[in-house]
Design an enzyme around this catalytic site. Sequence first.
Site: not given
Length: 342
Positions: A10, A136
């Site tokens: 990401k 995350d």
Amino acid sequence: MTVTVRSFAKINLGLHIGPPRPDGFHELLTVYQTIGLHDVIRVSVHRGTGIEIRCSDARVPRDDSNTCFRIVDRAMKALGAKGHVTIGIEKRLPVQGGLGGASANAVATLLALERALKKSLPAAQKLQIAAEVGSDLPLFLVGGTVLGVGRGEQVYPLPDLPATACVVVTPKVGVSTPNAFAQWDRRAQGAGGAAIAAQVLKRKKRTNAPKLTPSSPSDRMNELGRSLSAWLSEPYSSAPSDVRKRRGRAGNPLLWLVRAGIENDFEQVVFPEYPELCEGKRALARAGAKYASLSGSGSTLYGLFAERDAAIRAVAELRKQGWAALATATVTRRQYWSRFLV
Ligand code: C5P
């Protein structure tokens, strides 16, 4: 049976750091975006007990400090399952902060484990286990463009953005995330607070916002919140027939978002400490990026490009200058899930 899956990385499209919380974490507001760079994870379960990690990259830990180990440990208990779990990690991603590589590996391992065991956990429990392992991780249970709030672990799928050409630069230096947060707090609270306030004012001037008093961290979170709301309600609440209008406005709504003024707060503390990262961002911009930024607390930098060819030319140019650069594209939610199983 061995289950093989892709573990996509990401980037962060903007990241605003809010005030520290009593639990030591910080309030965050960020937009995560999955990209095409990925590792490959192989999970198999045999008779016996224990968790074994196989990886040829010496930088990847094999013990219980590995996020894959920790998530499997929790998931096996939650599933009431028994067995010896083998996790193979084929590292293709740069082992560099900012891409969420270890977090993505853990979520990919969890989903592969469910398939290997032919058992699954309720979605809410998976999100909870992922959040326990790291802030995350949960985003990788959603994929595509994802709003992250809380300490980054509360995730909301945003309308899918079109795949956009992207160049990822991985400088050699490593940045410690806890240190970057601590540095942010010192600057926000100490003498540096004035400097941050000045930068905030500069930012407000640039965006023609009324210049009143310097914003507090929560004001600034609201600022990004408002930009996001405007962005979401404008081009995306529209019917598909509005595509032409959208194109007329910005060509690519992702680029429209970044032009709206999203920024990564970490740049304010990481760039002064590692000037080469600021130089990398400038190099991306010079190479034609429509938007360039640090991802997370770094040290990974990325640039978004209007066309794939422009991204490929930029990679050649950046490599000539000595930067480790890779061309990829953002990955929509649909692509994320359709490419997940190898
Ligand atoms: O949750 P994760 O393992 O990614 O967090 C690593 C460290 O980063 C935490 O121990 C904390 O020091 C810092 N952190 C923070 N606020 C967040 C996320 C992480 O202060 N929202």
